[in-house]
Structure formats: structure tokens, C-alpha cells
Design a protein around this motif. Structure first.
Motif, PDB file in Angstrom:
ATOM      1  N   UNK A  80       0.825  -1.212   0.000  1.00 50.95           N
ATOM      2  CA  UNK A  80       0.000   0.000   0.000  1.00 50.95           C
ATOM      3  C   UNK A  80       0.857   1.259   0.000  1.00 50.95           C
ATOM      4  N   UNK A  81       1.898   1.293   0.825  1.00 48.88           N
ATOM      5  CA  UNK A  81       2.793   2.449   0.869  1.00 48.88           C
ATOM      6  C   UNK A  81       3.572   2.576  -0.432  1.00 48.88           C
ATOM      7  N   UNK A  82       4.050   1.453  -0.952  1.00 53.00           N
ATOM      8  CA  UNK A  82       4.860   1.496  -2.167  1.00 53.00           C
ATOM      9  C   UNK A  82       4.054   2.011  -3.357  1.00 53.00           C
ATOM     10  N   UNK A  83       2.821   1.547  -3.494  1.00 52.23           N
ATOM     11  CA  UNK A  83       1.992   2.053  -4.595  1.00 52.23           C
ATOM     12  C   UNK A  83       1.720   3.540  -4.423  1.00 52.23           C
ATOM     13  N   UNK A  84       1.566   3.978  -3.182  1.00 57.70           N
ATOM     14  CA  UNK A  84       1.295   5.402  -2.934  1.00 57.70           C
ATOM     15  C   UNK A  84       2.472   6.268  -3.368  1.00 57.70           C
ATOM     16  N   UNK A  85       3.668   5.918  -2.939  1.00 59.06           N
ATOM     17  CA  UNK A  85       4.820   6.772  -3.242  1.00 59.06           C
ATOM     18  C   UNK A  85       5.190   6.712  -4.721  1.00 59.06           C
ATOM     19  N   UNK A  86       4.817   5.626  -5.393  1.00 57.02           N
ATOM     20  CA  UNK A  86       5.120   5.503  -6.819  1.00 57.02           C
ATOM     21  C   UNK A  86       3.991   6.024  -7.705  1.00 57.02           C
ATOM     22  N   UNK A  87       2.944   6.543  -7.087  1.00 58.13           N
ATOM     23  CA  UNK A  87       1.852   7.114  -7.868  1.00 58.13           C
ATOM     24  C   UNK A  87       0.996   6.089  -8.576  1.00 58.13           C
ATOM     25  N   UNK A  88       0.829   4.937  -7.938  1.00 58.23           N
ATOM     26  CA  UNK A  88       0.023   3.851  -8.499  1.00 58.23           C
ATOM     27  C   UNK A  88      -1.288   3.778  -7.724  1.00 58.23           C
ATOM     28  N   UNK A  89      -2.428   3.628  -8.400  1.00 59.23           N
ATOM     29  CA  UNK A  89      -3.707   3.499  -7.683  1.00 59.23           C
ATOM     30  C   UNK A  89      -3.641   2.386  -6.644  1.00 59.23           C
ATOM     31  N   UNK A  90      -4.074   2.689  -5.423  1.00 59.10           N
ATOM     32  CA  UNK A  90      -3.959   1.729  -4.332  1.00 59.10           C
ATOM     33  C   UNK A  90      -4.903   0.553  -4.528  1.00 59.10           C
ATOM     34  N   UNK A  91      -4.410  -0.673  -4.266  1.00 62.22           N
ATOM     35  CA  UNK A  91      -5.296  -1.847  -4.314  1.00 62.22           C
ATOM     36  C   UNK A  91      -6.108  -1.992  -3.027  1.00 62.22           C
ATOM     37  N   UNK A  92      -5.750  -1.244  -1.987  1.00 65.40           N
ATOM     38  CA  UNK A  92      -6.382  -1.404  -0.678  1.00 65.40           C
ATOM     39  C   UNK A  92      -7.571  -0.455  -0.526  1.00 65.40           C
ATOM     40  N   UNK A  93      -8.531  -0.565  -1.435  1.00 64.15           N
ATOM     41  CA  UNK A  93      -9.678   0.331  -1.395  1.00 64.15           C
ATOM     42  C   UNK A  93     -10.923  -0.333  -0.818  1.00 64.15           C
ATOM     43  N   UNK A  94     -10.781  -1.563  -0.327  1.00 61.76           N
ATOM     44  CA  UNK A  94     -11.925  -2.268   0.249  1.00 61.76           C
ATOM     45  C   UNK A  94     -11.536  -2.850   1.600  1.00 61.76           C
ATOM     46  N   UNK A  95     -10.783  -3.937   1.588  1.00 59.94           N
ATOM     47  CA  UNK A  95     -10.337  -4.584   2.817  1.00 59.94           C
ATOM     48  C   UNK A  95      -8.823  -4.643   2.816  1.00 59.94           C
ATOM     49  N   UNK A  96      -8.251  -5.011   3.971  1.00 63.92           N
ATOM     50  CA  UNK A  96      -6.819  -5.281   4.016  1.00 63.92           C
ATOM     51  C   UNK A  96      -6.606  -6.684   4.554  1.00 63.92           C
ATOM     52  N   UNK A  97      -5.348  -7.098   4.603  1.00 63.54           N
ATOM     53  CA  UNK A  97      -5.051  -8.474   4.965  1.00 63.54           C
ATOM     54  C   UNK A  97      -5.574  -8.892   6.318  1.00 63.54           C
ATOM     55  N   UNK A  98      -5.628  -7.962   7.259  1.00 62.83           N
ATOM     56  CA  UNK A  98      -6.096  -8.294   8.610  1.00 62.83           C
ATOM     57  C   UNK A  98      -7.586  -8.604   8.658  1.00 62.83           C
ATOM     58  N   UNK A  99      -8.325  -8.255   7.608  1.00 65.55           N
ATOM     59  CA  UNK A  99      -9.774  -8.454   7.593  1.00 65.55           C
ATOM     60  C   UNK A  99     -10.208  -9.682   6.801  1.00 65.55           C
ATOM     61  N   UNK A 100      -9.266 -10.340   6.142  1.00 66.47           N
ATOM     62  CA  UNK A 100      -9.622 -11.452   5.258  1.00 66.47           C
ATOM     63  C   UNK A 100     -10.282 -12.590   6.028  1.00 66.47           C
TER      64      UNK A 100
END
Length: 237
Positions: free
Chosen positions: A172-192
Motif C-alpha cells: 500500500x505504501x509502495x503504490x502510494x509513493x510511486x503514484x500507483x492506484x492503491x489496491x487497498x480500497x476495500x479490505x486489508x489483509x487483517x480483515x480477510x
């Protein structure tokens, strides 16, 4: 070196895992004792074994895989596409289906597996769960006797470290700093685990897993300083 790898030779992947049982009480007595011993250091005095069990999906000995999503590039002339597919449901079956794609399509020496933190989590987790189910390891996961440069794995976390072994960066952080749309727009790993056991919504988990695969491919493109994938180039198969 990253620029020398053909994108079509990379199989991008992500896995989603949950505890083997819905809760601690569902474990047999031996498993409960082994869980308590395994997690004693992590829990310390902050959590009881029962409360800490929601994290059991992290360990292959106490968790299971409910989804493996993969993606790969396809080129026809100048036209580029990225195809995503998932294996999900009963663990032994999805592992066999994943092994089949490795054995049938991504088995050549030039083929690589790529995940974020894959060398620490995804790749060993898959291998361990395969052996637990009595499934022989495909060549790409059988690392015994291989030298480090012979291991056919790429790790976007490792690529971003640039040799700094103390540094951890989430996807999530890496996509943010690289200007990539975040994949974490629904749930995250802790909620699976909750989505799996309480909501019984495997489709939601599959969608989340596939978004991570796309994000990993986007990171590799960004590190190669190439154009990101557009929605039109991404196909679910």
C-alpha cells in the motif's frame, strides 16, 4: 537487470490466507497447545492464545490458503494486455490448479514468479501447504540445492530495498509513493479472516487478491520506468 527480463516471462501472484478454523475453540487440544507454544513470544502478555488466534493465517502450520491470484503479460505486436485469473475454494484443489499452471505454462528456465514480500511469505507458504497436502513441489518452488542466483523468484519488496535489509515497505505504501492506484480500497489483509468466516464472502476476497496482483505488476512497470497498465489493458480470465 530488471529491464533485461521479458515481462511475458513473469508470473505475478498473491495469496490470501486465513486461520484453519473459525476460532481457537475449534482446534483440538494438541493444536491448541502447539499454538500457544508457537506464539508465546509474539503474544507475550498482551494477548491470550484465544485472542491471538485471529492472526493464525500468517503461519502455514496454522493457516490455509483460500485464494491464489496470478497475472501475466501478453503482447501482440505493440498491443499489450495483462490477464488475471484466480484459484480459490478448497485448499488442496486450488493448490493443484496453481501447480498445473506452473507445470504447463511457467516451467522454463527464463520464467520467474513475482510477489510482494513473496520470498518471506507467499512462496514458502505455498510450498509448505502443498507438502502438508501431499502435493509434490513444482520446480519453481523446489529450492533445495539451488544457489541464490538460481532461485526463479522476484520480490518487489526486495527490489525496493536496494540492499537495505532493515527496510520494510508495504504494498500500500509502495503504490502510494510511486503514484500507483492503491489496491487497498476495500479490505486489508487483517480483515480477510473475518470476511471469510463471518461474511462467507469469498468473491470479495478474490477481488481483493486480484487487485494486489495488478498492483505488483504496476510496481514492476514503474521500477522499469514504463507506462502503467490502463483499465482497458487488464483482462480477467
Amino acid at each position: 537487470m530488471l529491464h533485461k527480463i521479458k515481462l511475458e516471462n513473469i508470473l505475478f501472484l498473491d495469496i490470501e490466507t486465513v486461520p484453519q478454523q473459525a476460532n481457537y475453540d475449534a482446534l483440538d487440544e494438541t493444536s491448541q497447545k502447539l499454538w500457544e507454544a508457537k506464539t508465546a513470544y509474539q503474544r507475550k502478555e498482551d494477548y491470550s492464545p484465544e485472542a491471538f488466534y485471529e492472526r493464525a493465517g500468517i503461519w502455514a502450520e496454522f493457516g490455509k490458503i483460500v485464494c491464489i491470484s496470478v497475472g501475466f503479460f501478453n503482447f501482440k505486436g505493440e498491443q499489450r494486455s495483462f490477464r488475471v485469473t484466480s484459484f480459490y475454494g478448497e485448499e488442496a484443489q486450488l493448490l493443484k490448479e496453481f501447480k498445473n499452471i506452473l507445470s504447463s505454462y511457467f516451467y522454463r528456465p527464463q520464467h520467474l514468479l513475482c510477489a510482494h514480500n513473496g520470498k518471506e511469505f507467499d512462496f514458502p507458504y505455498i510450498a509448505r501447504r502443498m507438502l502438508i497436502h501431499g502435493i509434490s513441489l513444482p520446480y519453481k518452488l523446489d529450492l533445495f540445492g539451488k544457489k541464490p542466483w538460481e532461485v526463479p523468484h522476484l520480490d518487489t519488496l526486495e527490489l525496493w530495498k536496494f540492499g537495505d535489509y532493515k527496510h520494510y515497505t508495504s504494498l500500500k505504501l509502495l503504490t502510494h509513493v510511486l503514484g500507483i492506484p492503491s489496491p487497498k480500497d476495500d479490505i486489508d489483509g487483517s480483515q480477510v479472516g473475518e470476511v471469510y468466516y463471518k461474511e462467507n464472502n469469498l468473491d470479495r476476497i478474490v477481488t481483493y487478491c486480484e487487485k494486489d496482483v495488478i498492483a505488483i505488476a504496476q510496481v514492476v512497470l514503474r521500477l522499469r520506468q514504463e507506462e502503467l497498465l490502463t483499465k482497458e489493458e487488464i483482462r480477467s480470465v
